[in-house]
Design an enzyme around this catalytic site. Structure first.
Site, short mmCIF file in Angstrom:
data_model
loop_
_atom_site.label_atom_id
_atom_site.label_comp_id
_atom_site.label_asym_id
_atom_site.label_seq_id
_atom_site.Cartn_x
_atom_site.Cartn_y
_atom_site.Cartn_z
N SER A 139 0.86 -1.19 0.00
CA SER A 139 0.00 0.00 0.00
C SER A 139 0.89 1.23 0.00
CB SER A 139 -0.87 0.01 1.26
OG SER A 139 -1.66 1.20 1.32
N TYR A 153 -1.91 -0.87 10.58
CA TYR A 153 -1.97 -1.22 9.16
C TYR A 153 -0.73 -0.70 8.42
CZ TYR A 153 -3.63 -1.24 4.32
OH TYR A 153 -3.74 -1.43 2.96
P1 NAP Z 1 -11.33 -6.33 0.37
O1 NAP Z 1 -12.25 -5.79 -0.68
O2 NAP Z 1 -11.77 -6.28 1.79
O3 NAP Z 1 -10.92 -7.84 -0.01
C1 NAP Z 1 -10.03 -8.50 0.83
C2 NAP Z 1 -9.80 -9.89 0.31
O4 NAP Z 1 -8.86 -10.55 1.19
C3 NAP Z 1 -11.06 -10.75 0.31
O5 NAP Z 1 -10.96 -11.68 -0.75
C4 NAP Z 1 -10.98 -11.44 1.65
O6 NAP Z 1 -11.76 -12.62 1.65
C5 NAP Z 1 -9.49 -11.71 1.74
N1 NAP Z 1 -9.01 -11.94 3.10
C6 NAP Z 1 -9.12 -11.12 4.17
N2 NAP Z 1 -8.56 -11.70 5.25
C7 NAP Z 1 -8.09 -12.91 4.84
C8 NAP Z 1 -7.42 -13.97 5.47
N3 NAP Z 1 -7.11 -13.94 6.77
N4 NAP Z 1 -7.06 -15.05 4.73
C9 NAP Z 1 -7.37 -15.11 3.41
N5 NAP Z 1 -8.01 -14.13 2.75
C10 NAP Z 1 -8.36 -13.04 3.46
O7 NAP Z 1 -9.94 -5.56 0.33
P2 NAP Z 1 -9.17 -4.80 -0.86
O8 NAP Z 1 -9.50 -3.36 -0.77
O9 NAP Z 1 -9.36 -5.52 -2.13
O10 NAP Z 1 -7.66 -4.99 -0.36
C11 NAP Z 1 -6.88 -6.07 -0.82
C12 NAP Z 1 -5.41 -5.81 -0.53
O11 NAP Z 1 -5.05 -4.56 -1.10
C13 NAP Z 1 -5.08 -5.70 0.95
O12 NAP Z 1 -3.81 -6.29 1.17
C14 NAP Z 1 -5.02 -4.21 1.19
O13 NAP Z 1 -4.18 -3.88 2.26
C15 NAP Z 1 -4.46 -3.74 -0.12
N6 NAP Z 1 -4.74 -2.34 -0.44
C16 NAP Z 1 -6.01 -1.92 -0.74
C17 NAP Z 1 -6.22 -0.60 -1.08
C18 NAP Z 1 -7.56 -0.06 -1.50
O14 NAP Z 1 -7.68 1.14 -1.73
N7 NAP Z 1 -8.58 -0.90 -1.63
C19 NAP Z 1 -5.15 0.29 -1.07
C20 NAP Z 1 -3.89 -0.15 -0.74
C21 NAP Z 1 -3.69 -1.49 -0.44
P3 NAP Z 1 -12.38 -13.23 3.04
O15 NAP Z 1 -12.82 -12.07 3.87
O16 NAP Z 1 -13.48 -14.12 2.59
O17 NAP Z 1 -11.26 -14.00 3.67
#
Ligand code: NAP
Length: 253
Positions: A139, A153
């Site tokens: 991130s 985080y």
């Molecule tokens: P999201 O929409 O909440 O999706 C998260 C995904 O991770 C889901 O598939 C969830 O499935 C899975 N997950 C969560 N905890 C888990 C665990 N313990 N074991 C296996 N799977 C798990 O989140 P997102 O926004 O797409 O974020 C995904 C990644 O991108 C993260 O690493 C986040 O830090 C990073 N990120 C996101 C943003 C943003 O703006 N969205 C920005 C920077 C970085 P389940 O809940 O079913 O397990």
């Protein structure tokens, strides 16, 4: 033109929603054979069908046994593994003063330990492929910027990069590259839970005046997975519409 990655075996952790689902869709669209993982079986099944993935594995990245099962599934169902997208992550908000010990433990367990365990479990398969690729979803928050409510985080996302740099050295001899994408604000199910005020505040701070799409992260991952990116390792790519650039709010007004 890049060499095709059609037929390559790919695992996307946290591929059942958001960025991971976007990565899975881009890889599947390029002809790769993809397994998505997540903890919720219904979401995993739906994501596999929607993205064109070969299948799914219900697994928690914070569990070593679950990570081993994911690697076993890649071996059995894909015949090996060329690309691991270690993407699963959580971002619960809490100000430092109120941060409970369990919150810290959970965020570090999923985001840092989960990254390490996922990569570790897949090492033999990635080595056997002869051109293994590990692509982490970090991130901008932590490695580049800060935001109130996300001390734990931010520490976890910077921690992934500390892991990446030494892993890149250790794995270079096996032909495995390890790189990280640093997304800015990407419109996902998880981000939507932060609310409209958060989203409109972020939009105003981004020179491109919009949040990113999951496909834009997917295409960055696809590039890192190509043969042509084979000499890039231990590096980060910020994908944020210019969000980290302004020195003050006036710079984007
Ligand atoms: P999201 O929409 O909440 O999706 C998260 C995904 O991770 C889901 O598939 C969830 O499935 C899975 N997950 C969560 N905890 C888990 C665990 N313990 N074991 C296996 N799977 C798990 O989140 P997102 O926004 O797409 O974020 C995904 C990644 O991108 C993260 O690493 C986040 O830090 C990073 N990120 C996101 C943003 C943003 O703006 N969205 C920005 C920077 C970085 P389940 O809940 O079913 O397990």
């Amino acid at each position: 033109m890049f060499t095709s990655i059609a037929g390559r075996a790919v695992v996307v952790t946290g591929g059942t929603r958001g960025i991971g689902k976007g990565i899975a869709a881009v890889f599947a669209g390029a002809g790769a054979r993809v397994l998505v993982t997540g903890r919720d079986e219904a979401a995993a099944k739906a994501a596999a069908a929607e993205t064109g993935a070969a299948g799914y594995v219900v697994a928690d990245v914070a569990s070593k046994a679950d990570c081993a099962r994911v690697a076993e599934a890649a071996a059995e169902r894909l015949g090996g593994l060329d690309v691991l997208c270690a993407n699963a992550g959580i971002f619960p908000e809490a100000p430092l003063a109120d941060l409970a010990e369990e919150d810290i433990d959970r965020v570090l367990a999923v985001n840092v330990k989960g990254t390490i365990l996922s990569v570790q479990a897949c090492l033999p398969l990635l080595k056997a492929s002869g051109h293994g690729r590990v692509i982490l979803t970090s991130s901008i928050t932590g490695p580049v910027t800060g935001y109130p409510g996300w001390t734990h985080y931010g520490a976890s996302k910077a921690g992934q990069l500390g892991f990446m740099r030494t892993a890149a050295i250790e794995l270079a001899r096996d032909g495995i590259t390890v790189n990280a994408i640093l997304p800015g604000n990407i419109m996902t199910e998880g981000l939507a839970t932060l609310g409209e005020d958060y989203i409109s505040g972020m939009t105003a701070a981004i020179p491109m005046r919009r949040l990113g799409t999951v496909a834009e992260i997917g295409h960055t991952a696809l590039f890192l997975a190509t043969d042509e990116a084979g000499y890039i390792t231990g590096q980060t790519i910020v994908v944020d519409g210019g969000q980290v650039l302004p020195e003050s709010p006036d710079a984007v007004s």
